[in-house]
Design an enzyme around this catalytic site. Sequence first.
Site, PDB file in Angstrom:
ATOM      1  N   GLU A  78     104.023 -11.872 -10.128  1.00  0.00           N
ATOM      2  CA  GLU A  78     102.819 -11.282 -10.706  1.00  0.00           C
ATOM      3  C   GLU A  78     101.801 -10.900  -9.625  1.00  0.00           C
ATOM      4  O   GLU A  78     100.665 -10.552  -9.937  1.00  0.00           O
ATOM      5  CB  GLU A  78     102.211 -12.247 -11.729  1.00  0.00           C
ATOM      6  CG  GLU A  78     103.205 -12.510 -12.862  1.00  0.00           C
ATOM      7  CD  GLU A  78     102.666 -13.408 -13.972  1.00  0.00           C
ATOM      8  OE1 GLU A  78     102.852 -13.033 -15.141  1.00  0.00           O
ATOM      9  OE2 GLU A  78     102.082 -14.461 -13.684  1.00  0.00           O
ATOM     10  N   TYR A 124      77.247 -20.370 -22.476  1.00  0.00           N
ATOM     11  CA  TYR A 124      78.049 -20.524 -21.258  1.00  0.00           C
ATOM     12  C   TYR A 124      79.210 -19.536 -21.233  1.00  0.00           C
ATOM     13  O   TYR A 124      79.589 -19.039 -20.171  1.00  0.00           O
ATOM     14  CB  TYR A 124      78.512 -21.984 -21.096  1.00  0.00           C
ATOM     15  CG  TYR A 124      77.320 -22.821 -20.749  1.00  0.00           C
ATOM     16  CD1 TYR A 124      76.861 -22.871 -19.442  1.00  0.00           C
ATOM     17  CD2 TYR A 124      76.577 -23.459 -21.733  1.00  0.00           C
ATOM     18  CE1 TYR A 124      75.715 -23.560 -19.114  1.00  0.00           C
ATOM     19  CE2 TYR A 124      75.426 -24.162 -21.419  1.00  0.00           C
ATOM     20  CZ  TYR A 124      75.002 -24.213 -20.111  1.00  0.00           C
ATOM     21  OH  TYR A 124      73.854 -24.880 -19.785  1.00  0.00           O
TER      22      TYR A 124
HETATM   23 ZN    ZN Z   1     101.708 -14.645 -16.275  1.00  0.00          ZN
END
Ligand code: ZN
Length: 215
Positions: A78, A124
């Site tokens: 990735e 937040y």
């Molecule tokens: Zn992934």
Amino acid sequence: MTAPHEINAARELIARTGETLYNRQLAHGSAGNLSIRLDDGTLLLTPTNSSLGYLDPARLSHLASDGRLLDGDPPSKEAFFHLAVYDERPTAQAVVHLHSTHCVAVSCLCHETTDDVLPPLTAYHVMRVGRLPLVPYFRPGDQALAGAVRKVAKDHHAMLLANHGPIVAGKSLRDAAWTYEELEETAKLFFLLGDRKTSPLDAAQIAEINRAFPS
Ligand SMILES: [Zn+2]
């Protein structure tokens, strides 16, 4: 060139961060990857087929800014979307991508609109995450995902890959990890609240937060 002590500190930080994310079950098996952009523009990234819980700092993948492996083990499959995010976001110094349960669950829902797929339940969440656009599904390793990520990364430091998980960029690895954790907490709240009537922050409240805490 980044000084050796700086690159070693970055290696240790990635390993320590990976271990804590793994131990708190935000990462499992060999899923997820972390990267840091060093001062010279090169990247440190977690290797392919590695577990975030058991990273060897010395074997992290060290990549040129174009993705070439300079040393270490081969990078995560990735890696290409980390490169796409850094290209589009010059201020990003780190990227966190995990397959944490609640975020992945949100990524598997049918969404009527894709420009922001989690409600602004808390201040937040608004401060750390802001909007969370959905990036369409691509099969693992499909390089076309890089183009889809680029399009969104221009305007957003956090995004959710459909049927997959979030990508979060930050000014440091700590910053990106904390934003990721806030995102997972919001996703958890979202399912905990379920069908109950909720009161997400309204546009005026969000604008007030953005004025008080400009990113
Ligand atoms: Zn992934």
